[in-house]
Design a protein around this motif. Sequence first.
Motif, PDB file in Angstrom:
ATOM      1  N   MET A 158       0.849  -1.187   0.000  1.00  0.00           N
ATOM      2  CA  MET A 158       0.000   0.000   0.000  1.00  0.00           C
ATOM      3  C   MET A 158       0.882   1.232   0.000  1.00  0.00           C
ATOM      4  SD  MET A 158      -2.974   1.216   2.686  1.00  0.00           S
ATOM      5  CE  MET A 158      -3.844  -0.337   2.477  1.00  0.00           C
ATOM      6  N   GLU A 159       0.693   2.094  -0.985  1.00  0.00           N
ATOM      7  CA  GLU A 159       1.462   3.327  -1.105  1.00  0.00           C
ATOM      8  C   GLU A 159       0.519   4.513  -1.126  1.00  0.00           C
ATOM      9  OE1 GLU A 159       3.846   2.993  -4.581  1.00  0.00           O
ATOM     10  OE2 GLU A 159       5.298   1.624  -3.662  1.00  0.00           O
ATOM     11  N   ALA A 160       0.953   5.610  -0.511  1.00  0.00           N
ATOM     12  CA  ALA A 160       0.110   6.800  -0.416  1.00  0.00           C
ATOM     13  C   ALA A 160       0.962   8.048  -0.635  1.00  0.00           C
ATOM     14  CB  ALA A 160      -0.581   6.869   0.945  1.00  0.00           C
ATOM     15  N   TYR A 161       0.336   9.073  -1.171  1.00  0.00           N
ATOM     16  CA  TYR A 161       1.022  10.327  -1.469  1.00  0.00           C
ATOM     17  C   TYR A 161       0.212  11.484  -0.884  1.00  0.00           C
ATOM     18  CZ  TYR A 161       3.401   7.373  -4.877  1.00  0.00           C
ATOM     19  OH  TYR A 161       4.120   6.368  -5.483  1.00  0.00           O
ATOM     20  N   SER A 162       0.905  12.418  -0.249  1.00  0.00           N
ATOM     21  CA  SER A 162       0.250  13.594   0.326  1.00  0.00           C
ATOM     22  C   SER A 162       0.897  14.861  -0.222  1.00  0.00           C
ATOM     23  CB  SER A 162       0.341  13.580   1.857  1.00  0.00           C
ATOM     24  OG  SER A 162       1.689  13.739   2.275  1.00  0.00           O
ATOM     25  N   ASP A 163       0.093  15.918  -0.313  1.00  0.00           N
ATOM     26  CA  ASP A 163       0.598  17.193  -0.815  1.00  0.00           C
ATOM     27  C   ASP A 163      -0.338  18.297  -0.327  1.00  0.00           C
ATOM     28  OD1 ASP A 163       2.221  18.958  -2.063  1.00  0.00           O
ATOM     29  OD2 ASP A 163       1.568  18.513  -4.098  1.00  0.00           O
ATOM     30  N   GLY A 202      -5.114  20.615   1.747  1.00  0.00           N
ATOM     31  CA  GLY A 202      -4.342  19.378   1.796  1.00  0.00           C
ATOM     32  C   GLY A 202      -5.029  18.282   1.004  1.00  0.00           C
ATOM     33  N   SER A 203      -4.250  17.413   0.430  1.00  0.00           N
ATOM     34  CA  SER A 203      -4.809  16.324  -0.370  1.00  0.00           C
ATOM     35  C   SER A 203      -3.930  15.094  -0.251  1.00  0.00           C
ATOM     36  CB  SER A 203      -4.940  16.738  -1.848  1.00  0.00           C
ATOM     37  OG  SER A 203      -3.671  17.091  -2.371  1.00  0.00           O
ATOM     38  N   PHE A 204      -4.539  13.933  -0.530  1.00  0.00           N
ATOM     39  CA  PHE A 204      -3.777  12.685  -0.532  1.00  0.00           C
ATOM     40  C   PHE A 204      -4.486  11.663  -1.409  1.00  0.00           C
ATOM     41  CE2 PHE A 204      -6.555  12.267   3.248  1.00  0.00           C
ATOM     42  CZ  PHE A 204      -7.209  11.077   2.949  1.00  0.00           C
ATOM     43  N   CYS A 205      -3.753  10.628  -1.780  1.00  0.00           N
ATOM     44  CA  CYS A 205      -4.318   9.500  -2.508  1.00  0.00           C
ATOM     45  C   CYS A 205      -3.639   8.228  -2.023  1.00  0.00           C
ATOM     46  CB  CYS A 205      -4.151   9.658  -4.026  1.00  0.00           C
ATOM     47  SG  CYS A 205      -2.437   9.790  -4.579  1.00  0.00           S
ATOM     48  N   VAL A 206      -4.388   7.127  -2.041  1.00  0.00           N
ATOM     49  CA  VAL A 206      -3.909   5.851  -1.514  1.00  0.00           C
ATOM     50  C   VAL A 206      -4.060   4.791  -2.595  1.00  0.00           C
ATOM     51  CG1 VAL A 206      -4.148   4.117   0.295  1.00  0.00           C
ATOM     52  CG2 VAL A 206      -4.625   6.526   0.810  1.00  0.00           C
ATOM     53  N   PHE A 207      -2.982   4.023  -2.832  1.00  0.00           N
ATOM     54  CA  PHE A 207      -2.989   2.935  -3.798  1.00  0.00           C
ATOM     55  C   PHE A 207      -2.822   1.606  -3.069  1.00  0.00           C
ATOM     56  CE2 PHE A 207      -1.825   6.551  -6.337  1.00  0.00           C
ATOM     57  CZ  PHE A 207      -2.404   6.320  -7.574  1.00  0.00           C
ATOM     58  N   LEU A 208      -3.749   0.695  -3.324  1.00  0.00           N
ATOM     59  CA  LEU A 208      -3.624  -0.686  -2.853  1.00  0.00           C
ATOM     60  C   LEU A 208      -3.167  -1.504  -4.045  1.00  0.00           C
ATOM     61  CD1 LEU A 208      -3.927  -2.782  -0.641  1.00  0.00           C
ATOM     62  CD2 LEU A 208      -6.341  -3.003  -1.251  1.00  0.00           C
ATOM     63  N   LYS A 229      -1.885  -1.601  -7.493  1.00  0.00           N
ATOM     64  CA  LYS A 229      -1.955  -0.611  -8.563  1.00  0.00           C
ATOM     65  C   LYS A 229      -3.274   0.142  -8.564  1.00  0.00           C
ATOM     66  CE  LYS A 229       1.114  -3.144 -11.710  1.00  0.00           C
ATOM     67  NZ  LYS A 229       1.233  -3.772 -13.056  1.00  0.00           N
ATOM     68  N   ASN A 230      -4.192  -0.224  -7.700  1.00  0.00           N
ATOM     69  CA  ASN A 230      -5.527   0.366  -7.706  1.00  0.00           C
ATOM     70  C   ASN A 230      -5.624   1.549  -6.762  1.00  0.00           C
ATOM     71  OD1 ASN A 230      -6.306  -1.574  -9.520  1.00  0.00           O
ATOM     72  ND2 ASN A 230      -7.460  -2.792  -8.051  1.00  0.00           N
ATOM     73  N   LEU A 231      -6.194   2.636  -7.259  1.00  0.00           N
ATOM     74  CA  LEU A 231      -6.473   3.799  -6.424  1.00  0.00           C
ATOM     75  C   LEU A 231      -7.738   3.518  -5.621  1.00  0.00           C
ATOM     76  CD1 LEU A 231      -5.877   6.775  -5.666  1.00  0.00           C
ATOM     77  CD2 LEU A 231      -7.330   7.448  -7.593  1.00  0.00           C
ATOM     78  N   VAL A 232      -7.623   3.464  -4.286  1.00  0.00           N
ATOM     79  CA  VAL A 232      -8.747   3.053  -3.444  1.00  0.00           C
ATOM     80  C   VAL A 232      -9.256   4.171  -2.540  1.00  0.00           C
ATOM     81  CG1 VAL A 232      -8.066   0.627  -3.462  1.00  0.00           C
ATOM     82  CG2 VAL A 232      -7.197   2.137  -1.658  1.00  0.00           C
ATOM     83  N   SER A 233      -8.497   5.246  -2.371  1.00  0.00           N
ATOM     84  CA  SER A 233      -8.954   6.328  -1.506  1.00  0.00           C
ATOM     85  C   SER A 233      -8.251   7.621  -1.894  1.00  0.00           C
ATOM     86  CB  SER A 233      -8.680   5.993  -0.033  1.00  0.00           C
ATOM     87  OG  SER A 233      -9.143   7.023   0.813  1.00  0.00           O
ATOM     88  N   TRP A 234      -8.983   8.736  -1.765  1.00  0.00           N
ATOM     89  CA  TRP A 234      -8.406  10.035  -2.094  1.00  0.00           C
ATOM     90  C   TRP A 234      -9.200  11.113  -1.373  1.00  0.00           C
ATOM     91  CZ3 TRP A 234     -10.824   6.690  -5.333  1.00  0.00           C
ATOM     92  CH2 TRP A 234     -12.097   7.067  -5.782  1.00  0.00           C
ATOM     93  N   CYS A 235      -8.576  12.277  -1.207  1.00  0.00           N
ATOM     94  CA  CYS A 235      -9.238  13.369  -0.494  1.00  0.00           C
ATOM     95  C   CYS A 235      -8.568  14.689  -0.847  1.00  0.00           C
ATOM     96  CB  CYS A 235      -9.187  13.144   1.022  1.00  0.00           C
ATOM     97  SG  CYS A 235      -9.974  14.461   1.988  1.00  0.00           S
ATOM     98  N   VAL A 278      -2.133   9.694   7.518  1.00  0.00           N
ATOM     99  CA  VAL A 278      -1.825   8.618   8.469  1.00  0.00           C
ATOM    100  C   VAL A 278      -3.107   8.091   9.105  1.00  0.00           C
ATOM    101  CG1 VAL A 278      -0.733   8.105  10.687  1.00  0.00           C
ATOM    102  CG2 VAL A 278       0.525   9.369   8.944  1.00  0.00           C
ATOM    103  N   ALA A 279      -4.003   9.001   9.506  1.00  0.00           N
ATOM    104  CA  ALA A 279      -5.279   8.579  10.097  1.00  0.00           C
ATOM    105  C   ALA A 279      -6.077   7.731   9.116  1.00  0.00           C
ATOM    106  CB  ALA A 279      -6.079   9.802  10.525  1.00  0.00           C
ATOM    107  N   LYS A 280      -6.080   8.114   7.837  1.00  0.00           N
ATOM    108  CA  LYS A 280      -6.806   7.335   6.828  1.00  0.00           C
ATOM    109  C   LYS A 280      -6.172   5.973   6.622  1.00  0.00           C
ATOM    110  CE  LYS A 280     -10.022   6.977   3.697  1.00  0.00           C
ATOM    111  NZ  LYS A 280     -11.470   7.048   4.038  1.00  0.00           N
ATOM    112  N   LEU A 281      -4.847   5.894   6.587  1.00  0.00           N
ATOM    113  CA  LEU A 281      -4.163   4.613   6.393  1.00  0.00           C
ATOM    114  C   LEU A 281      -4.416   3.657   7.559  1.00  0.00           C
ATOM    115  CD1 LEU A 281      -0.715   5.668   4.880  1.00  0.00           C
ATOM    116  CD2 LEU A 281      -2.661   4.646   3.710  1.00  0.00           C
TER     117      LEU A 281
END
Length: 334
Positions: A207-212, A226-232, A234-240, A263-266
């Motif tokens: 699981m990889e995630a990126y924040s900016d 603030g924004s982030f996206c989470v990959f499980l 190769k699939n994008l499973v969460s974003w905000c 971190v809270a989302k992960l």
Amino acid sequence: MTQGKDDVVRLRAFLQQLSRDPIVLTIALSRAWTIKQLDVNNAFLHGDLAKDVYMKKPRGYDIGDGNLVCKLTKALYGLKQAPKAWHDSTTMVLVYVDDIIITGSSNKVIGEIIQQLNIKFALKDMVKFSAFRGSAFNNPKFYQCVMGSLQYFTVTKPELAYCVSKISQFMLQLLDEHWTHVKHILRYVCGTSTFGLLLQPTNITTMEAYSDSDWGGDPDDQKSTGSFCVFLGKNLVSWCSKKQGAVARSSTETEYQATADLVAKLIWIKNLMIELQTELPTPPSIYCDNLSAVLLAVNPIYHSKSKQFEIDIHFVCDFVTKRIIDVSHVLGTV
């Protein structure tokens, strides 16, 4: 978006429930499970009541004495719990009102669940799985209705998350310029109606995630987004994409707040996967392009510039120290 506080809470609970769907679907696709989508023909899932239950008359129903109440003969939303899996198979059931998605490792068990549900309720097998969609209607509260519908599109269109979040900030101070921007979004939605979020079989062990964030990106109050996206796999499973509640005094502060939200989302996703018996063998990885924020997460050095977000520092460092989350630096430009 014009309803009371309880309606807003229910909307947030619904959106949080939908955030689980990409995770469950990714697990199902990676394990080559059958996915079934059902729709209950009657509007609600009626269950039998063991006790007398009364409710206030619906809004707008003014017949009879105003002090009278309604006695329920059937329970609204009676189907509250997903059925248990039979034998050693795994079955997952996602329910929202009258829409049901069933997936699992055994086609036989899925068929038995559908058969049992069909005895109690009139079901319609959708055959092909599809996503929930919103709609807009032209009325005096047109802007609020459209924005409420656009919130649902962000469930399957992550590219709309920022612009919908941005334009939603003017619900009480609407100008012609804001409606012009909404029409641009609607034109984009119409032109990309065949586009969707791709979920494919993938390796669900990483699981990889990126924040900016943009420091002081709002020209009116200098608050950051603030924004982030989470990959499980190769699939994008969460974003905000969300505007931060306070003005950040440095780019490190706003980046660190975005990292803390991620971190809270992960942690939530990781606990959900444990419940689904799909535990990650390695800690989730977070990538941030602010080197100072990364260094604070790995080796916190408290000084005058970090006092105002000290709670976030402790929160992130606690999980990093315990090797529950990894935080690394990534270049902000390609």
